[in-house]
Design a protein around this motif. Sequence first.
Motif, short mmCIF file in Angstrom:
data_model
loop_
_atom_site.label_atom_id
_atom_site.label_comp_id
_atom_site.label_asym_id
_atom_site.label_seq_id
_atom_site.Cartn_x
_atom_site.Cartn_y
_atom_site.Cartn_z
N HIS A 108 -14.61 -3.70 3.08
CA HIS A 108 -13.50 -3.59 4.03
C HIS A 108 -12.73 -4.90 4.03
O HIS A 108 -13.33 -5.98 4.07
N ARG A 109 -11.43 -4.79 3.97
CA ARG A 109 -10.57 -5.97 3.98
C ARG A 109 -10.67 -6.70 5.31
O ARG A 109 -10.88 -6.09 6.36
N GLY A 110 -10.51 -8.01 5.28
CA GLY A 110 -10.43 -8.76 6.52
C GLY A 110 -9.19 -8.41 7.31
O GLY A 110 -8.28 -7.73 6.81
N LEU A 111 -9.15 -8.84 8.55
CA LEU A 111 -8.02 -8.51 9.41
C LEU A 111 -6.78 -9.30 9.02
O LEU A 111 -6.85 -10.36 8.41
N ALA A 137 -5.57 -3.73 -6.58
CA ALA A 137 -6.30 -4.83 -5.94
C ALA A 137 -5.84 -5.00 -4.50
O ALA A 137 -4.69 -4.74 -4.17
N ASP A 138 -6.77 -5.43 -3.64
CA ASP A 138 -6.47 -5.70 -2.23
C ASP A 138 -6.26 -4.42 -1.43
O ASP A 138 -5.33 -4.30 -0.64
N LEU A 139 -7.13 -3.43 -1.65
CA LEU A 139 -7.10 -2.21 -0.84
C LEU A 139 -7.60 -2.50 0.58
O LEU A 139 -8.31 -3.49 0.81
N PRO A 140 -7.27 -1.65 1.56
CA PRO A 140 -7.74 -1.88 2.92
C PRO A 140 -9.24 -1.63 3.10
O PRO A 140 -9.91 -2.33 3.86
N ARG A 141 -9.79 -0.62 2.40
CA ARG A 141 -11.21 -0.31 2.55
C ARG A 141 -11.65 0.56 1.38
O ARG A 141 -10.84 1.20 0.73
N ILE A 142 -12.97 0.57 1.12
CA ILE A 142 -13.53 1.43 0.09
C ILE A 142 -14.76 2.11 0.69
O ILE A 142 -15.71 1.43 1.12
N ARG A 156 -10.40 -10.43 0.88
CA ARG A 156 -9.68 -9.29 0.33
C ARG A 156 -10.58 -8.56 -0.66
O ARG A 156 -11.53 -9.12 -1.19
N ILE A 157 -10.27 -7.29 -0.89
CA ILE A 157 -11.07 -6.47 -1.79
C ILE A 157 -10.52 -6.61 -3.21
O ILE A 157 -9.34 -6.40 -3.46
N TRP A 164 0.83 -1.21 0.00
CA TRP A 164 0.00 0.00 0.00
C TRP A 164 0.86 1.26 0.00
O TRP A 164 0.55 2.23 -0.68
N LEU A 165 1.95 1.23 0.76
CA LEU A 165 2.83 2.39 0.79
C LEU A 165 3.50 2.61 -0.57
O LEU A 165 3.61 3.74 -1.05
#
Length: 209
Positions: A177-180, A57-62, A194-195, A17-18
């Motif tokens: 929202h992505r799972g933990l 793909a696989d963002l933390p949240r939308i 995952r998103i 993500w970073l």
Amino acid sequence: SMMPHLWHSFGRSLERWLSQGVATDDADLVESVTTRTERADGSIAWRHEITVPDELADLPRIGVSFELPAHFSALRWYGRGPHENYPDRNASAMISTWDGIPDELPYLVPQEFGLRTDCRWLECADPRSTQRVRIDGDGTTFHFSATRHRAADLFAARDRTELRRHDSLVVHLDVAHRGLGTASCGPDTRDDYRIGTGTFVLGYVVSGR
């Protein structure tokens, strides 16, 4: 949030993500179309169409976030509760009408917390008056959190002593929202939590009195 000096050893998701430039505040990384419609009863209908490209793909949240004045401190919702729950951690959270107050940080290291999933509506009220803001899902359910901390604050703080509560109520409404889990101390989140990519639609109606 993870302590900056340990980022290289923490989860692969955070590192990705970073590197993609996914910040903790608003970023023009995805295509989005927002429609605002005023209704005859004075409420406002919002519709957000958010398109996630393959490279994100696989963002933390939308979703969206906004802040309300601090006196909106009584929460009531129809969805999963009463405790925090996430898409992959909600088997013990029953769908019902729940009452609560803004969550306080439950973890030693500042990080995401306080989500409630599968909600049809949310009310934020002033317990000392009749003022309230109501949010109803419009064709969709949503996840929400309501805390005294912005995402950027959680990301920047290295421990709880550096975190300060805001006077405002920070509300997140998410369509996904992505799972933990980020593989920081165990397996990463399962693929089905995952998103993915494509277009996500978040619709809700805001009313107040």
